[in-house]
Motif scaffolding. Structure first.
Motif, PDB file in Angstrom:
ATOM      1  N   SER A 185     -58.628 -10.562  27.343  1.00  0.00           N
ATOM      2  CA  SER A 185     -59.574 -11.591  27.810  1.00  0.00           C
ATOM      3  C   SER A 185     -58.676 -12.862  27.516  1.00  0.00           C
ATOM      4  N   SER A 186     -57.981 -13.191  25.869  1.00  0.00           N
ATOM      5  CA  SER A 186     -57.888 -13.828  25.118  1.00  0.00           C
ATOM      6  C   SER A 186     -56.496 -14.286  26.155  1.00  0.00           C
ATOM      7  N   ILE A 187     -56.132 -13.502  26.866  1.00  0.00           N
ATOM      8  CA  ILE A 187     -54.250 -13.280  27.446  1.00  0.00           C
ATOM      9  C   ILE A 187     -54.952 -14.278  28.415  1.00  0.00           C
ATOM     10  N   LEU A 188     -55.551 -13.818  29.341  1.00  0.00           N
ATOM     11  CA  LEU A 188     -56.221 -14.587  30.816  1.00  0.00           C
ATOM     12  C   LEU A 188     -56.533 -15.314  30.535  1.00  0.00           C
ATOM     13  N   GLN A 189     -57.303 -16.035  29.042  1.00  0.00           N
ATOM     14  CA  GLN A 189     -56.999 -17.245  29.344  1.00  0.00           C
ATOM     15  C   GLN A 189     -56.235 -17.978  28.137  1.00  0.00           C
ATOM     16  N   MET A 190     -55.518 -17.724  27.877  1.00  0.00           N
ATOM     17  CA  MET A 190     -53.980 -18.489  27.934  1.00  0.00           C
ATOM     18  C   MET A 190     -53.369 -18.401  29.142  1.00  0.00           C
ATOM     19  N   CYS A 191     -53.962 -18.415  29.788  1.00  0.00           N
ATOM     20  CA  CYS A 191     -53.103 -18.202  31.136  1.00  0.00           C
ATOM     21  C   CYS A 191     -53.913 -19.045  32.295  1.00  0.00           C
ATOM     22  N   SER A 192     -55.177 -19.468  31.910  1.00  0.00           N
ATOM     23  CA  SER A 192     -56.119 -19.994  32.425  1.00  0.00           C
ATOM     24  C   SER A 192     -56.903 -19.362  34.111  1.00  0.00           C
ATOM     25  N   ILE A 193     -56.871 -18.203  33.792  1.00  0.00           N
ATOM     26  CA  ILE A 193     -57.327 -17.044  34.390  1.00  0.00           C
ATOM     27  C   ILE A 193     -59.004 -16.839  34.026  1.00  0.00           C
ATOM     28  N   GLU A 194     -60.154 -17.586  34.466  1.00  0.00           N
ATOM     29  CA  GLU A 194     -61.004 -16.943  34.873  1.00  0.00           C
ATOM     30  C   GLU A 194     -61.815 -16.148  35.245  1.00  0.00           C
ATOM     31  N   ARG A 195     -61.701 -15.111  35.045  1.00  0.00           N
ATOM     32  CA  ARG A 195     -61.976 -13.052  35.083  1.00  0.00           C
ATOM     33  C   ARG A 195     -62.486 -11.936  34.299  1.00  0.00           C
ATOM     34  N   ASP A 196     -63.566 -11.571  34.084  1.00  0.00           N
ATOM     35  CA  ASP A 196     -64.059 -10.132  32.692  1.00  0.00           C
ATOM     36  C   ASP A 196     -63.111  -9.464  33.389  1.00  0.00           C
ATOM     37  N   ALA A 197     -62.495  -8.856  32.608  1.00  0.00           N
ATOM     38  CA  ALA A 197     -61.888  -7.590  32.652  1.00  0.00           C
ATOM     39  C   ALA A 197     -62.545  -6.261  32.498  1.00  0.00           C
ATOM     40  N   LEU A 198     -62.091  -5.387  33.747  1.00  0.00           N
ATOM     41  CA  LEU A 198     -62.590  -4.646  34.100  1.00  0.00           C
ATOM     42  C   LEU A 198     -62.236  -3.157  34.114  1.00  0.00           C
ATOM     43  N   VAL A 199     -62.228  -2.085  34.813  1.00  0.00           N
ATOM     44  CA  VAL A 199     -61.821  -1.025  34.267  1.00  0.00           C
ATOM     45  C   VAL A 199     -60.192  -1.506  34.937  1.00  0.00           C
ATOM     46  N   TRP A 200     -60.001   0.031  33.931  1.00  0.00           N
ATOM     47  CA  TRP A 200     -58.490   0.586  33.939  1.00  0.00           C
ATOM     48  C   TRP A 200     -57.988  -0.358  35.625  1.00  0.00           C
ATOM     49  N   ASN A 201     -58.700   1.263  36.458  1.00  0.00           N
ATOM     50  CA  ASN A 201     -57.677   0.951  38.172  1.00  0.00           C
ATOM     51  C   ASN A 201     -57.676  -0.557  38.607  1.00  0.00           C
ATOM     52  N   ALA A 202     -59.415  -0.960  38.671  1.00  0.00           N
ATOM     53  CA  ALA A 202     -59.699  -2.304  39.182  1.00  0.00           C
ATOM     54  C   ALA A 202     -59.339  -3.234  38.651  1.00  0.00           C
ATOM     55  N   GLU A 203     -58.184  -3.197  37.324  1.00  0.00           N
ATOM     56  CA  GLU A 203     -57.574  -4.326  36.427  1.00  0.00           C
ATOM     57  C   GLU A 203     -56.171  -3.959  37.236  1.00  0.00           C
ATOM     58  N   LEU A 204     -55.928  -3.019  36.811  1.00  0.00           N
ATOM     59  CA  LEU A 204     -53.946  -2.565  37.654  1.00  0.00           C
ATOM     60  C   LEU A 204     -54.379  -3.302  38.789  1.00  0.00           C
ATOM     61  N   GLN A 205     -55.492  -2.493  39.858  1.00  0.00           N
ATOM     62  CA  GLN A 205     -55.460  -2.917  41.222  1.00  0.00           C
ATOM     63  C   GLN A 205     -55.303  -4.654  41.354  1.00  0.00           C
ATOM     64  N   TRP A 206     -56.532  -5.388  40.209  1.00  0.00           N
ATOM     65  CA  TRP A 206     -55.612  -6.760  40.303  1.00  0.00           C
ATOM     66  C   TRP A 206     -54.364  -7.611  40.223  1.00  0.00           C
ATOM     67  N   LEU A 207     -54.346  -6.979  38.920  1.00  0.00           N
ATOM     68  CA  LEU A 207     -52.682  -7.279  38.759  1.00  0.00           C
ATOM     69  C   LEU A 207     -51.285  -6.828  39.710  1.00  0.00           C
ATOM     70  N   CYS A 208     -51.669  -6.002  40.784  1.00  0.00           N
ATOM     71  CA  CYS A 208     -50.662  -5.233  41.490  1.00  0.00           C
ATOM     72  C   CYS A 208     -50.384  -6.370  42.991  1.00  0.00           C
ATOM     73  N   ALA A 209     -51.629  -6.730  43.440  1.00  0.00           N
ATOM     74  CA  ALA A 209     -52.365  -8.014  43.979  1.00  0.00           C
ATOM     75  C   ALA A 209     -51.627  -9.354  43.881  1.00  0.00           C
ATOM     76  N   ASN A 210     -52.045  -9.660  42.863  1.00  0.00           N
ATOM     77  CA  ASN A 210     -51.376 -11.400  42.322  1.00  0.00           C
ATOM     78  C   ASN A 210     -50.625 -11.703  41.476  1.00  0.00           C
ATOM     79  N   LEU A 211     -49.448 -10.613  41.239  1.00  0.00           N
ATOM     80  CA  LEU A 211     -47.951 -10.996  39.693  1.00  0.00           C
ATOM     81  C   LEU A 211     -47.857 -10.683  41.250  1.00  0.00           C
TER      82      LEU A 211
END
Length: 148
Positions: free
Chosen positions: A49-75
């Protein structure tokens, strides 16, 4: 290894019938699994959450698979934000696993702030190596990561 769920977490070792304590070594709450260690553990969740905040990204950390999908879609792309977040994700996974191993094998524990500092330093060093032009749009990101 973590993406394929091949890390020797205590839940995997238990499935192999190796008698191990399954309690999470980072938070002391919950069974240590890949999903718990990197997305449900309070210790890890606070760091991510702190890392996301440092990147000015506001979202709740999710479960592993959802987080991985979000990263793949947005990175995607070559922006400084994408580059920094890719580095942050990989160093986050590395340092969380390293901290788990330190606690398990050396009985040495570091705070979440200490791990966040290590992650921040790793990202800062790697970003400084890459020749980049820091635009005004990236100024806040650079300040958050301590990039001169």
């Amino acid at each position: 290894m973590e993406i394929l769920d091949r890390l020797p977490t205590s839940d995997r070792l238990q499935r192999l019938r190796l008698g191990v304590d399954q309690q999470c070594l980072l938070c002391g709450d919950g069974i240590e699994s890949r999903d718990h260690l990197f997305s449900k553990c309070a210790h890890s969740k606070q760091i991510w959450s702190s890392i996301l905040q440092m990147c000015s990204i506001e979202r709740d950390a999710l479960v592993w698979n959802a987080e991985l999908q979000w990263l793949c879609a947005n990175l995607k792309g070559k922006s400084l934000l994408v580059f920094s977040l890719k580095l942050a994700w990989s160093t986050f996974v590395y340092h969380v696993w390293e901290e788990r191993n330190r606690r398990k094998f050396c009985s040495v524990a570091r705070s979440g702030d200490s791990l966040l500092h290590c992650i921040r330093e790793d990202v800062k060093i790697r970003v400084q190596i890459k020749p980049i032009v820091i635009l005004d749009v990236n100024r806040q990101l650079c300040v958050a990561w301590g990039i001169p």
